[in-house]
Design a protein around this motif. Structure first.
Motif, PDB file in Angstrom:
ATOM      1  N   LYS A 164       0.862  -1.190   0.000  1.00 17.19           N
ATOM      2  CA  LYS A 164       0.000   0.000   0.000  1.00 17.19           C
ATOM      3  C   LYS A 164       0.893   1.234   0.000  1.00 17.19           C
ATOM      4  N   SER A 165       0.430   2.300  -0.615  1.00 19.84           N
ATOM      5  CA  SER A 165       1.177   3.551  -0.614  1.00 19.84           C
ATOM      6  C   SER A 165       1.514   3.950   0.823  1.00 19.84           C
ATOM      7  N   LEU A 166       2.801   4.250   1.064  1.00 19.02           N
ATOM      8  CA  LEU A 166       3.225   4.597   2.420  1.00 19.02           C
ATOM      9  C   LEU A 166       2.577   5.886   2.893  1.00 19.02           C
ATOM     10  N   CYS A 167       2.373   6.851   2.010  1.00 15.59           N
ATOM     11  CA  CYS A 167       1.729   8.097   2.450  1.00 15.59           C
ATOM     12  C   CYS A 167       0.301   7.819   2.902  1.00 15.59           C
ATOM     13  N   HIS A 168      -0.413   6.915   2.227  1.00 16.56           N
ATOM     14  CA  HIS A 168      -1.772   6.560   2.649  1.00 16.56           C
ATOM     15  C   HIS A 168      -1.743   5.828   3.985  1.00 16.56           C
ATOM     16  N   HIS A 169      -0.712   5.023   4.197  1.00 16.27           N
ATOM     17  CA  HIS A 169      -0.578   4.319   5.474  1.00 16.27           C
ATOM     18  C   HIS A 169      -0.365   5.316   6.617  1.00 16.27           C
ATOM     19  N   VAL A 170       0.503   6.309   6.402  1.00 17.58           N
ATOM     20  CA  VAL A 170       0.773   7.321   7.435  1.00 17.58           C
ATOM     21  C   VAL A 170      -0.510   8.084   7.771  1.00 17.58           C
ATOM     22  N   VAL A 171      -1.230   8.527   6.752  1.00 19.42           N
ATOM     23  CA  VAL A 171      -2.482   9.266   6.982  1.00 19.42           C
ATOM     24  C   VAL A 171      -3.504   8.371   7.681  1.00 19.42           C
ATOM     25  N   GLU A 210      -2.948   5.850   9.696  1.00 22.38           N
ATOM     26  CA  GLU A 210      -2.570   5.673  11.104  1.00 22.38           C
ATOM     27  C   GLU A 210      -2.892   6.919  11.915  1.00 22.38           C
ATOM     28  N   ALA A 211      -2.639   8.090  11.337  1.00 23.76           N
ATOM     29  CA  ALA A 211      -2.971   9.338  12.034  1.00 23.76           C
ATOM     30  C   ALA A 211      -4.476   9.410  12.299  1.00 23.76           C
ATOM     31  N   GLN A 212      -5.259   9.020  11.317  1.00 26.59           N
ATOM     32  CA  GLN A 212      -6.717   9.033  11.469  1.00 26.59           C
ATOM     33  C   GLN A 212      -7.164   7.995  12.497  1.00 26.59           C
ATOM     34  N   ARG A 213      -6.597   6.789  12.420  1.00 31.30           N
ATOM     35  CA  ARG A 213      -6.953   5.719  13.359  1.00 31.30           C
ATOM     36  C   ARG A 213      -6.667   6.123  14.805  1.00 31.30           C
ATOM     37  N   LEU A 214      -5.583   6.878  15.008  1.00 30.30           N
ATOM     38  CA  LEU A 214      -5.203   7.298  16.350  1.00 30.30           C
ATOM     39  C   LEU A 214      -5.921   8.570  16.793  1.00 30.30           C
ATOM     40  N   GLY A 215      -6.739   9.142  15.913  1.00 34.43           N
ATOM     41  CA  GLY A 215      -7.530  10.315  16.275  1.00 34.43           C
ATOM     42  C   GLY A 215      -6.782  11.626  16.290  1.00 34.43           C
ATOM     43  N   LEU A 216      -5.698  11.726  15.526  1.00 35.61           N
ATOM     44  CA  LEU A 216      -4.971  12.990  15.479  1.00 35.61           C
ATOM     45  C   LEU A 216      -5.809  14.047  14.756  1.00 35.61           C
ATOM     46  N   ALA A 217      -5.459  15.305  14.979  1.00 41.04           N
ATOM     47  CA  ALA A 217      -6.272  16.423  14.487  1.00 41.04           C
ATOM     48  C   ALA A 217      -6.428  16.425  12.969  1.00 41.04           C
ATOM     49  N   GLY A 218      -5.414  16.001  12.236  1.00 41.37           N
ATOM     50  CA  GLY A 218      -5.510  15.978  10.780  1.00 41.37           C
ATOM     51  C   GLY A 218      -4.164  15.696  10.158  1.00 41.37           C
ATOM     52  N   PRO A 224       8.469  13.514  -5.169  1.00 39.61           N
ATOM     53  CA  PRO A 224       8.512  13.596  -3.716  1.00 39.61           C
ATOM     54  C   PRO A 224       7.127  13.884  -3.143  1.00 39.61           C
ATOM     55  N   LEU A 225       6.860  13.325  -1.962  1.00 40.49           N
ATOM     56  CA  LEU A 225       5.637  13.579  -1.212  1.00 40.49           C
ATOM     57  C   LEU A 225       6.016  14.056   0.179  1.00 40.49           C
ATOM     58  N   VAL A 226       5.195  14.935   0.741  1.00 45.45           N
ATOM     59  CA  VAL A 226       5.388  15.400   2.108  1.00 45.45           C
ATOM     60  C   VAL A 226       4.073  15.185   2.847  1.00 45.45           C
ATOM     61  N   VAL A 227       4.149  14.484   3.976  1.00 44.89           N
ATOM     62  CA  VAL A 227       2.979  14.300   4.828  1.00 44.89           C
ATOM     63  C   VAL A 227       3.173  15.200   6.044  1.00 44.89           C
ATOM     64  N   THR A 228       2.194  16.051   6.325  1.00 39.73           N
ATOM     65  CA  THR A 228       2.251  16.957   7.464  1.00 39.73           C
ATOM     66  C   THR A 228       1.137  16.611   8.439  1.00 39.73           C
ATOM     67  N   VAL A 229       1.515  16.436   9.705  1.00 37.76           N
ATOM     68  CA  VAL A 229       0.553  16.132  10.767  1.00 37.76           C
ATOM     69  C   VAL A 229       0.847  17.073  11.925  1.00 37.76           C
ATOM     70  N   ILE A 230      -0.191  17.732  12.469  1.00 34.81           N
ATOM     71  CA  ILE A 230      -0.022  18.632  13.611  1.00 34.81           C
ATOM     72  C   ILE A 230      -0.962  18.195  14.719  1.00 34.81           C
ATOM     73  N   ASP A 231      -0.406  18.070  15.913  1.00 31.13           N
ATOM     74  CA  ASP A 231      -1.190  17.717  17.101  1.00 31.13           C
ATOM     75  C   ASP A 231      -0.312  17.991  18.312  1.00 31.13           C
ATOM     76  N   SER A 232      -0.695  17.472  19.468  1.00 32.42           N
ATOM     77  CA  SER A 232       0.127  17.643  20.664  1.00 32.42           C
ATOM     78  C   SER A 232       1.397  16.806  20.528  1.00 32.42           C
ATOM     79  N   GLU A 233       2.413  17.183  21.265  1.00 31.12           N
ATOM     80  CA  GLU A 233       3.670  16.434  21.198  1.00 31.12           C
ATOM     81  C   GLU A 233       3.457  14.972  21.581  1.00 31.12           C
ATOM     82  N   HIS A 285       3.425   9.403  19.804  1.00 33.31           N
ATOM     83  CA  HIS A 285       2.742   8.108  19.775  1.00 33.31           C
ATOM     84  C   HIS A 285       2.582   7.627  18.327  1.00 33.31           C
ATOM     85  N   LEU A 286       2.169   8.525  17.434  1.00 34.76           N
ATOM     86  CA  LEU A 286       2.048   8.189  16.016  1.00 34.76           C
ATOM     87  C   LEU A 286       3.385   7.695  15.465  1.00 34.76           C
ATOM     88  N   LEU A 287       4.461   8.399  15.774  1.00 32.69           N
ATOM     89  CA  LEU A 287       5.766   8.019  15.242  1.00 32.69           C
ATOM     90  C   LEU A 287       6.241   6.678  15.801  1.00 32.69           C
TER      91      LEU A 287
END
Length: 110
Positions: free
Chosen positions: A23-30, A32-40, A69-78, A83-85
């Motif tokens: 699966k596309s790694l960028c889709h996997h990262v997004v 996982e962020a969604q599954r963990l409930g991160l802001a976006g 190149p692709l860039v995935v940006t995620v912003i939330d609490s530290e 935890h996502l990383l």
């Protein structure tokens, strides 16, 4: 705009050809962020760039690059970003991730 807090921005540098379990790694990262409930999370495709290999990838017509190149940006609490990383440690092995502290501003709800 009002300050709603301080957060951490994770910027993950990938390429279109990066995959995880077929699966596309960028889709996997997004995902996982969604599954963990991160802001976006946002995926941006770059028009040109190079990484550790120093091979230039570009969207210029004559180069016919299909590995931009692709860039995935995620912003939330530290805490939530770290935890996502941890969850993405194996899929992101060898990839560059940049963390920086950001001030989060929010406009009026509308």
């Amino acid at each position: 705009m009002r300050v709603s807090g301080v957060g951490v921005r994770a910027t993950v540098f990938l390429s279109e050809s990066d995959t995880w379990h077929g699966k596309s790694l960028c889709h996997h990262v997004v995902g996982e962020a969604q599954r963990l409930g991160l802001a976006g999370a946002t995926v941006s495709r770059a028009v040109e760039g190079y990484g550790a290999s120093t091979v230039l990838h570009t969207d210029r017509l004559l180069s016919a690059s299909d590995d931009l190149p692709l860039v995935v940006t995620v912003i939330d609490s530290e805490h939530r970003i770290r935890h996502l990383l941890r969850e993405l440690q194996r899929p992101l092995d060898g990839r560059m991730v940049v963390l920086d502290t950001v001030t989060v501003l929010r406009g009026p709800a509308g």
